[in-house]
Write a protein that holds these residues in place. Sequence first.
Motif, PDB file in Angstrom:
ATOM      1  N   THR A   1       0.820  -1.220   0.000  1.00  0.00           N
ATOM      2  CA  THR A   1       0.000   0.000   0.000  1.00  0.00           C
ATOM      3  C   THR A   1       0.844   1.256   0.000  1.00  0.00           C
ATOM      4  O   THR A   1       0.576   2.206  -0.743  1.00  0.00           O
ATOM      5  CB  THR A   1      -0.934  -0.001   1.235  1.00  0.00           C
ATOM      6  OG1 THR A   1      -1.725  -1.189   1.227  1.00  0.00           O
ATOM      7  CG2 THR A   1      -1.836   1.227   1.218  1.00  0.00           C
ATOM      8  N   ASP A   2       1.868   1.300   0.825  1.00  0.00           N
ATOM      9  CA  ASP A   2       2.708   2.502   0.954  1.00  0.00           C
ATOM     10  C   ASP A   2       3.954   2.461   0.075  1.00  0.00           C
ATOM     11  O   ASP A   2       4.736   3.420   0.091  1.00  0.00           O
ATOM     12  CB  ASP A   2       3.145   2.681   2.416  1.00  0.00           C
ATOM     13  CG  ASP A   2       1.974   2.932   3.343  1.00  0.00           C
ATOM     14  OD1 ASP A   2       1.003   3.565   2.897  1.00  0.00           O
ATOM     15  OD2 ASP A   2       2.016   2.475   4.509  1.00  0.00           O
ATOM     16  N   TRP A   3       4.144   1.378  -0.657  1.00  0.00           N
ATOM     17  CA  TRP A   3       5.391   1.212  -1.391  1.00  0.00           C
ATOM     18  C   TRP A   3       5.602   2.303  -2.437  1.00  0.00           C
ATOM     19  O   TRP A   3       6.701   2.838  -2.585  1.00  0.00           O
ATOM     20  CB  TRP A   3       5.437  -0.160  -2.037  1.00  0.00           C
ATOM     21  CG  TRP A   3       6.500  -0.346  -3.079  1.00  0.00           C
ATOM     22  CD1 TRP A   3       6.337  -0.768  -4.354  1.00  0.00           C
ATOM     23  CD2 TRP A   3       7.902  -0.092  -2.933  1.00  0.00           C
ATOM     24  NE1 TRP A   3       7.529  -0.814  -5.021  1.00  0.00           N
ATOM     25  CE2 TRP A   3       8.519  -0.395  -4.169  1.00  0.00           C
ATOM     26  CE3 TRP A   3       8.698   0.353  -1.889  1.00  0.00           C
ATOM     27  CZ2 TRP A   3       9.885  -0.264  -4.385  1.00  0.00           C
ATOM     28  CZ3 TRP A   3      10.076   0.498  -2.099  1.00  0.00           C
ATOM     29  CH2 TRP A   3      10.648   0.177  -3.328  1.00  0.00           C
ATOM     30  N   SER A   4       4.555   2.672  -3.149  1.00  0.00           N
ATOM     31  CA  SER A   4       4.720   3.662  -4.215  1.00  0.00           C
ATOM     32  C   SER A   4       5.201   4.995  -3.669  1.00  0.00           C
ATOM     33  O   SER A   4       6.156   5.592  -4.189  1.00  0.00           O
ATOM     34  CB  SER A   4       3.400   3.844  -4.966  1.00  0.00           C
ATOM     35  OG  SER A   4       3.535   4.825  -5.970  1.00  0.00           O
ATOM     36  N   ARG A   5       4.562   5.473  -2.596  1.00  0.00           N
ATOM     37  CA  ARG A   5       4.936   6.768  -2.023  1.00  0.00           C
ATOM     38  C   ARG A   5       6.330   6.716  -1.405  1.00  0.00           C
ATOM     39  O   ARG A   5       7.131   7.649  -1.547  1.00  0.00           O
ATOM     40  CB  ARG A   5       3.892   7.157  -0.974  1.00  0.00           C
ATOM     41  CG  ARG A   5       3.974   8.575  -0.476  1.00  0.00           C
ATOM     42  CD  ARG A   5       2.666   8.943   0.216  1.00  0.00           C
ATOM     43  NE  ARG A   5       2.287   7.876   1.145  1.00  0.00           N
ATOM     44  CZ  ARG A   5       2.742   7.809   2.402  1.00  0.00           C
ATOM     45  NH1 ARG A   5       3.596   8.717   2.850  1.00  0.00           N
ATOM     46  NH2 ARG A   5       2.354   6.826   3.198  1.00  0.00           N
ATOM     47  N   VAL A   6       6.642   5.635  -0.711  1.00  0.00           N
ATOM     48  CA  VAL A   6       7.966   5.497  -0.096  1.00  0.00           C
ATOM     49  C   VAL A   6       9.050   5.406  -1.164  1.00  0.00           C
ATOM     50  O   VAL A   6      10.138   5.985  -1.023  1.00  0.00           O
ATOM     51  CB  VAL A   6       7.997   4.259   0.823  1.00  0.00           C
ATOM     52  CG1 VAL A   6       9.414   3.965   1.297  1.00  0.00           C
ATOM     53  CG2 VAL A   6       7.077   4.475   2.020  1.00  0.00           C
ATOM     54  N   ALA A   7       8.770   4.693  -2.257  1.00  0.00           N
ATOM     55  CA  ALA A   7       9.755   4.581  -3.333  1.00  0.00           C
ATOM     56  C   ALA A   7      10.004   5.927  -3.992  1.00  0.00           C
ATOM     57  O   ALA A   7      11.157   6.301  -4.271  1.00  0.00           O
ATOM     58  CB  ALA A   7       9.271   3.572  -4.376  1.00  0.00           C
ATOM     59  N   GLN A   8       8.937   6.679  -4.237  1.00  0.00           N
ATOM     60  CA  GLN A   8       9.069   7.945  -4.954  1.00  0.00           C
ATOM     61  C   GLN A   8       9.757   9.024  -4.129  1.00  0.00           C
ATOM     62  O   GLN A   8      10.574   9.780  -4.654  1.00  0.00           O
ATOM     63  CB  GLN A   8       7.684   8.427  -5.386  1.00  0.00           C
ATOM     64  CG  GLN A   8       7.713   9.656  -6.281  1.00  0.00           C
ATOM     65  CD  GLN A   8       6.330   9.993  -6.817  1.00  0.00           C
ATOM     66  OE1 GLN A   8       5.323   9.433  -6.400  1.00  0.00           O
ATOM     67  NE2 GLN A   8       6.279  10.920  -7.761  1.00  0.00           N
ATOM     68  N   TRP A   9       9.432   9.102  -2.840  1.00  0.00           N
ATOM     69  CA  TRP A   9       9.936  10.203  -2.020  1.00  0.00           C
ATOM     70  C   TRP A   9      10.978   9.780  -0.996  1.00  0.00           C
ATOM     71  O   TRP A   9      11.507  10.631  -0.273  1.00  0.00           O
ATOM     72  CB  TRP A   9       8.764  10.876  -1.312  1.00  0.00           C
ATOM     73  CG  TRP A   9       7.720  11.367  -2.251  1.00  0.00           C
ATOM     74  CD1 TRP A   9       6.460  10.876  -2.411  1.00  0.00           C
ATOM     75  CD2 TRP A   9       7.852  12.435  -3.184  1.00  0.00           C
ATOM     76  NE1 TRP A   9       5.784  11.563  -3.390  1.00  0.00           N
ATOM     77  CE2 TRP A   9       6.621  12.531  -3.891  1.00  0.00           C
ATOM     78  CE3 TRP A   9       8.883  13.319  -3.511  1.00  0.00           C
ATOM     79  CZ2 TRP A   9       6.405  13.478  -4.888  1.00  0.00           C
ATOM     80  CZ3 TRP A   9       8.668  14.260  -4.504  1.00  0.00           C
ATOM     81  CH2 TRP A   9       7.445  14.330  -5.165  1.00  0.00           C
TER      82      TRP A   9
END
Length: 438
Positions: free
Chosen positions: A123-131
């Motif tokens: 769930t949080d992987w996209s945001r953590v990866a991007q920022w």
Amino acid sequence: MRPLAPPSTTTTSTTTSATSSTSPSTAMPAALRAGALAAVGTWSVVVLPALIGWVAAPESSVGWFSAVSVASALWFLGHGQSVGAGSVAISMTPLLLLLVFVLIAYRFARRLAATERLRVGATDWSRVAQWGVVPGFVIGYGLVSAVFALFTLGGPATPGVAAVVGSLLVPLAALGFVLLRPDDESAPAFVRTWFRRGPTWLPTVWRTGWRGAGVLLALGFVVVVVRLVVSWSTVADIQDQYGANLGAIAIIALAQVALLGNAATWALSFLAGPGFQVALGSTISAGAAQPGLLPLVPVLGALPQASDYPATMYAVVLAPVLVGVWLGRRVDAELEFFGNVRARLSATAVAALVAVVVVVALTALGNGAVGVDRLSAVGAHLWSFAAALTAEVVGGALLFTGVLVLRDRRAEQREREHQSGVATQADADAETSAPEAD
């Protein structure tokens, strides 16, 4: 249709999700550490041979730190940056060395991505990866790059002013190979969102285009290997003229191996037609070979002697065309367009263009100066090479797809004619049987 949830349920779910979300900053320490370790890993590839060469040359009057300084300058050169040694500028990137650097950084980035995705959840992987993951990995790499730039100060060779920023090419490329996988469920959601803004066939075409670039470069590398095998006696004779000890010979051999990637792009430019130059005023193309006066580099002994080639030599341009045909076949095998000819041709053209752009970009990095005067421009004739390769690869791919489209349309036309004939025969049979019934 999926039933709508009650407002209270929606509000509670949203609040809970926002409360339990993982901050991207939690990934920053691991990302910084991975980026720094990746930079140190790539640096060790050049500094260890430099120190071995310094130890193997007891007659050298310079200290060990000079060897480290030269290795650090070479590290920047392998990142696509220019290096100055007095009045001599060197800007030709050793492409195989660049590939090794990207591979090392890729392994660190892949391990980082796998660890962080498992830690934070899908769930949080996209945001953590991007920022978190991406900026942390790049910053960590850049900080160590700045330290390596300090090592070159006072040495015989120094990189350019923007070398630290330019060296970020390697971590960005490594992160690209890890994250830019639009058809992989483990890829961040923002990557899949980018690709979904385009046609539905774009993820598959993206992957196919990169495979086509690999096939093109492999084709050039095969030509280089064949030339080295055929001209090995000449290469060995030049090597013998150095009269160096075993350690120095090993360092010279490694330096030449690092340039074999550049030679692969030269060979591909030869196959495309425009050819390449190893010095100003020289040219080696499908029309003629005029190498001119060459520096005493053993691997250059594999270059052909001065001669004019017959017109039939231009048949070599069929090699990139066949790669284009292979790309067209791959696109046709992996995608179903359901009669949409425009989408079929567009997908094929984009796959071929991706392959050409990757190869031309690498060729541009591999071109450059290795000295002054005649050695200030070495490599493929970039613009003519880009135009010729685009015409050949894209043309071959579209030619194959066009033949398939015509074949399918003729098959459809025959099917319609067959069905029309069957219907006509049925009507005739009905008319013939009607009087008999009367």
